[in-house]
Scaffold this motif. Sequence first.
Motif, PDB file in Angstrom:
ATOM      1  N   SER A  92      59.100  10.483 -48.207  1.00  0.00           N
ATOM      2  CA  SER A  92      59.226   9.022 -48.182  1.00  0.00           C
ATOM      3  C   SER A  92      57.836   8.391 -48.062  1.00  0.00           C
ATOM      4  O   SER A  92      56.881   9.023 -47.617  1.00  0.00           O
ATOM      5  CB  SER A  92      60.101   8.595 -47.003  1.00  0.00           C
ATOM      6  N   GLY A  93      57.736   7.113 -48.448  1.00  0.00           N
ATOM      7  CA  GLY A  93      56.444   6.421 -48.459  1.00  0.00           C
ATOM      8  C   GLY A  93      55.761   6.375 -47.107  1.00  0.00           C
ATOM      9  O   GLY A  93      54.524   6.372 -47.027  1.00  0.00           O
TER      10      GLY A  93
ATOM     11  N   ILE B 108      71.722  24.060 -45.903  1.00  0.00           N
ATOM     12  CA  ILE B 108      71.027  23.963 -44.611  1.00  0.00           C
ATOM     13  C   ILE B 108      70.827  22.500 -44.225  1.00  0.00           C
ATOM     14  O   ILE B 108      71.059  22.100 -43.080  1.00  0.00           O
ATOM     15  CB  ILE B 108      69.674  24.711 -44.682  1.00  0.00           C
ATOM     16  N   SER B 109      70.415  21.694 -45.198  1.00  0.00           N
ATOM     17  CA  SER B 109      70.186  20.279 -44.946  1.00  0.00           C
ATOM     18  C   SER B 109      71.480  19.592 -44.491  1.00  0.00           C
ATOM     19  O   SER B 109      71.474  18.813 -43.524  1.00  0.00           O
ATOM     20  CB  SER B 109      69.644  19.621 -46.215  1.00  0.00           C
TER      21      SER B 109
ATOM     22  N   PHE C 147      62.535  20.686 -54.686  1.00  0.00           N
ATOM     23  CA  PHE C 147      62.524  20.335 -53.267  1.00  0.00           C
ATOM     24  C   PHE C 147      62.338  18.835 -53.146  1.00  0.00           C
ATOM     25  O   PHE C 147      61.411  18.277 -53.730  1.00  0.00           O
ATOM     26  CB  PHE C 147      61.376  21.064 -52.562  1.00  0.00           C
ATOM     27  N   ASN C 148      63.214  18.182 -52.387  1.00  0.00           N
ATOM     28  CA  ASN C 148      63.103  16.744 -52.192  1.00  0.00           C
ATOM     29  C   ASN C 148      63.164  16.471 -50.696  1.00  0.00           C
ATOM     30  O   ASN C 148      64.235  16.440 -50.092  1.00  0.00           O
ATOM     31  CB  ASN C 148      64.243  16.025 -52.931  1.00  0.00           C
ATOM     32  N   MET C 149      61.992  16.306 -50.110  1.00  0.00           N
ATOM     33  CA  MET C 149      61.884  16.202 -48.659  1.00  0.00           C
ATOM     34  C   MET C 149      62.704  15.048 -48.099  1.00  0.00           C
ATOM     35  O   MET C 149      63.390  15.201 -47.082  1.00  0.00           O
ATOM     36  CB  MET C 149      60.409  16.046 -48.285  1.00  0.00           C
ATOM     37  N   GLU C 150      62.657  13.902 -48.763  1.00  0.00           N
ATOM     38  CA  GLU C 150      63.365  12.732 -48.244  1.00  0.00           C
ATOM     39  C   GLU C 150      64.874  12.917 -48.347  1.00  0.00           C
ATOM     40  O   GLU C 150      65.603  12.722 -47.371  1.00  0.00           O
ATOM     41  CB  GLU C 150      62.924  11.467 -48.996  1.00  0.00           C
TER      42      GLU C 150
ATOM     43  N   ASP D  29      66.303  15.230 -45.883  1.00  0.00           N
ATOM     44  CA  ASP D  29      66.019  14.822 -44.512  1.00  0.00           C
ATOM     45  C   ASP D  29      65.243  15.908 -43.751  1.00  0.00           C
ATOM     46  O   ASP D  29      65.595  16.284 -42.628  1.00  0.00           O
ATOM     47  CB  ASP D  29      67.333  14.476 -43.773  1.00  0.00           C
ATOM     48  N   VAL D  30      64.195  16.397 -44.389  1.00  0.00           N
ATOM     49  CA  VAL D  30      63.347  17.410 -43.763  1.00  0.00           C
ATOM     50  C   VAL D  30      62.321  16.711 -42.872  1.00  0.00           C
ATOM     51  O   VAL D  30      61.680  15.745 -43.288  1.00  0.00           O
ATOM     52  CB  VAL D  30      62.641  18.266 -44.851  1.00  0.00           C
TER      53      VAL D  30
END
Length: 357
Positions: free
Chosen positions: A49-50, A147-148, A171-174, A177-178
């Motif tokens: 996220s920003g 897992i998320s 992979f999408n961190m936002e 919700d990593v």
Amino acid sequence: MLNFTVGPVQSCDIVREIGAEQVPYFRTPEFSKIMRENEALMKKFAKASGDSRVVFITGSGTASMEATIMNVFDETDKVLIVNGGSFGHRFVQLCELHHIPYDEIKLKTGKVLTAEMLEQYENAGYTGFLVNVHETSTGVHYDIDMISAFCKRNNLFLVVDAVSSFLADDFNMEALDVGVMITGSQKALACPPGISVIVLSPKGINRVYEHKCKCMYFDLNDALKNGERGQTPFTPAVGILLQINARLKEIEANGGADVEIQKVVNLAEDFRNKIKDLPFEIVSESMSNAVTPIHPLTASAKEIFEILKDEYGIWICPNGGELAETVFRIGHLGNLRVEDNTTLVNAFKDMQKRGLL
Ligand SMILES: *Cc1c(COP(=O)(O)O)cnc(C)c1O
């Protein structure tokens, strides 16, 4: 030497040329600008996220694993660790050393984590979850969506060691919700070893602010504060940070993270197709694009590694410990082309002719 290990991997010419230059003085606006670019591109490629932040640690991937443990958890936490090999075991050792209460889910070699295995840990008072999304030692890539979802349901702070998976697997961190994602300079970033990277979500940043770190060098509070002006608390590996900058810009110019990942996918698929007739067995239930783990059916893995190194000028990645004789790994990261896969496969075929495989 042709290098198919999982790190250090082969670097492109631009990165190598920077390695030949003098290392500049770094307390300057010019270097701060480079660090800000590194932060922005790392966030972009991790799909963070920003309002996320990035810390560059001078030290290998393990340094960032340890810094994370020391800055986002304490004795009041209770974390769940996926231990499917030597990198999962490293998280266990770190929690032990830093007195973070934990339970581990131990997996058999080559096996994935399943939803069934997670069931008993639902609503069980955990606060955090630690996983090496690609357990590089065995070549198993875990289901990060599963897992998320588990972590979201149970409100767990998710730490993902993506050291060998970043820029190799989606992979999408936002979206996932990593809280923290970790990577290192010598894997898909294809730079020399010496820098590791911690991407912190807003939740991760808050955890850092709330914890007092009992270590000067790994104090992420200090690192975040200095990062606001594009600097680090202490002298970083300046040269590697310049190389990372060139590499990140190259990836951006070529179309970004997804294009880079597709390059790794193509290399991995090409290699996996080319070995179909060889006496090899793939020993992972679910592979990352970064690595193909192989059990040779007719020869010792360690001997194959040594013959390729000494007689063919090729490095493949040997395994350590119990798997040393039975498994080797082929990496698909770094500056490799499909022609290099052909060279490797031809070497295997030549060994076969010589009765060595
Ligand atoms: C390479 C790697 C690391 C970092 O190892 P270092 O030797 O400390 O750089 C951590 N986790 C995974 C999954 C890795 O593949």
